[in-house]
Design an enzyme around this catalytic site. Structure first.
Site, mmCIF file in Angstrom:
data_model
loop_
_atom_site.group_PDB
_atom_site.id
_atom_site.type_symbol
_atom_site.label_atom_id
_atom_site.label_comp_id
_atom_site.label_asym_id
_atom_site.label_seq_id
_atom_site.Cartn_x
_atom_site.Cartn_y
_atom_site.Cartn_z
ATOM 1 N N HIS A 23 35.075 -22.582 -1.563
ATOM 2 C CA HIS A 23 36.462 -22.779 -1.117
ATOM 3 C C HIS A 23 37.477 -22.092 -2.047
ATOM 4 C CE1 HIS A 23 36.013 -25.934 1.999
ATOM 5 N NE2 HIS A 23 34.876 -26.189 1.374
ATOM 6 N N GLU A 39 40.627 -21.781 -1.547
ATOM 7 C CA GLU A 39 41.900 -22.528 -1.523
ATOM 8 C C GLU A 39 41.852 -23.755 -2.439
ATOM 9 O OE1 GLU A 39 39.632 -22.632 0.723
ATOM 10 O OE2 GLU A 39 39.418 -24.679 1.480
ATOM 11 N N CYS A 85 33.692 -22.044 4.501
ATOM 12 C CA CYS A 85 32.803 -23.203 4.661
ATOM 13 C C CYS A 85 32.497 -23.444 6.140
ATOM 14 C CB CYS A 85 33.439 -24.412 3.981
ATOM 15 S SG CYS A 85 32.280 -25.746 3.707
#
Lengths: 81, 251
Positions: B218, B220, B93
């Protein structure tokens, strides 16, 4: 002291979604005949430097931070105040 | 592997990223940019550099521009060495925006002095925050364990990948596109499946050597199965983002 004005615009041909949204909003407010709205950023930097040094410094600032040459054009004005 | 999660004011998801590497048994630590600046830590002591998402320095000027300019001033040489040694850099990002501004991506002719591309304002002119589908486009150390189609969330206002025509051609030719946005069935995406209007539906890119990855969604945030919105309807052994982390540390 120097007053530096830097205007950073999107290059011709680069999409400007912010400009398009503003154009649309103006039309919703019944403004007519709007061909295009373009958005740019204006920075004022005040420098305590002699004119020639200031000009060089500003070019560095533009290169290092203010402009991404792939999408931006810029105008810069340096004046003593 | 020794992993650094790079931080400055305004970065986010450091904890999720830290947890991901920790879960995979890696030696991971937070690394504030000022520690590099003061010489208290050195990049050469790590094997993976993770640049997280967020709104670094308020995203003023342009998303990622200030973070990139400061990182460049402090550690450009060390970053070049890091990349040349084949160590891994991943930017998620805002981290992707930083890698583009640094010239580490797309880097079609090696690391560039000036940016060769931009991640600019989404076509919708809105902050797009939703789950997207990604199709693996080319194999690299970031994708080797990743299934063909995965689902990851995006959350950004500036994620539209743009570059000059000739650079885009090189990116395709060099097989640098890691993931493209697709529809849930894997067919070509249009809005909202491509959330930002990115050229070629590009969601993630590597450098030509394949050891630097920038990705807008993302991973994660989808490391554990229960982070997926359909976690109680669809059984997963792992979250889809898990496989990207797993790929990086596989030898």
């Amino acid at each position: 002291m120097l007053k530096v004005t830097i205007i950073v615009k999107l290059k011709e041909g680069v999409d400007d979604p912010e400009g398009k949204t503003i154009k649309h909003s103006l039309e919703l407010l019944n403004f007519e005949g709007i061909k295009e709205v373009k958005v740019a950023k204006l920075y004022e930097v005040y420098l305590d430097l002699p004119l020639e040094d200031g000009k060089k410094e500003v070019e560095e600032m533009i290169k290092k931070l203010f402009v991404n040459p792939i999408i931006h054009d810029y105008e810069v004005r340096v004046e003593e105040i | 592997m020794r992993v650094a999660i790079l931080q400055i004011e305004g970065t986010n998801c450091e904890e999720e990223s830290y947890t991901a590497f920790k879960e995979l048994g890696q030696e991971v630590e937070y690394l504030h940019l000022n520690l590099l600046k003061k010489g208290k830590r050195n990049l050469e002591d790590y094997d993976i550099l993770f640049i997280p998402g967020g709104f670094s320095a308020g995203d003023y000027v342009r998303a990622g521009a200030i973070f990139a300019a400061r990182l460049k001033a402090i550690a450009m040489r060390a970053l070049k060495d890091f990349v040349d040694e084949g160590k891994i850099i991943i930017g998620v990002c805002n981290g992707f925006q930083v890698l583009i501004e640094l010239g580490l991506l797309p880097a079609v002719d090696g690391i560039s002095e000036k940016p060769e591309a931009a991640l600019m304002t989404n076509d919708s002119n809105r902050f797009e925050c939703r789950w997207t589908y990604l199709k693996k486009e080319n194999e690299s150390i970031f994708t080797r364990d990743v299934p063909n189609i995965i689902s990851l969330p995006v959350a950004h206002a500036e994620g539209k990948f743009v570059t000059e025509k000739k650079t885009l051609e090189r990116v395709i030719e060099n097989k640098q596109i890691a993931f493209k946005y697709v529809k849930p069935d894997g067919s070509r995406a249009d809005y909202p499946w491509n959330p930002n209007g990115s050229m070629e539906d590009i969601a993630a890119l590597t450098n030509p050597e394949g050891n630097v990855l920038g990705i807008m969604p993302h991973p994660e945030r989808a490391f554990f199965p229960y982070q997926h919105p359909d976690w109680n309807r669809k059984e997963r052994e792992r979250g889809d983002g898990f496989w990207i982390f797993k790929s990086m540390i596989s030898k």
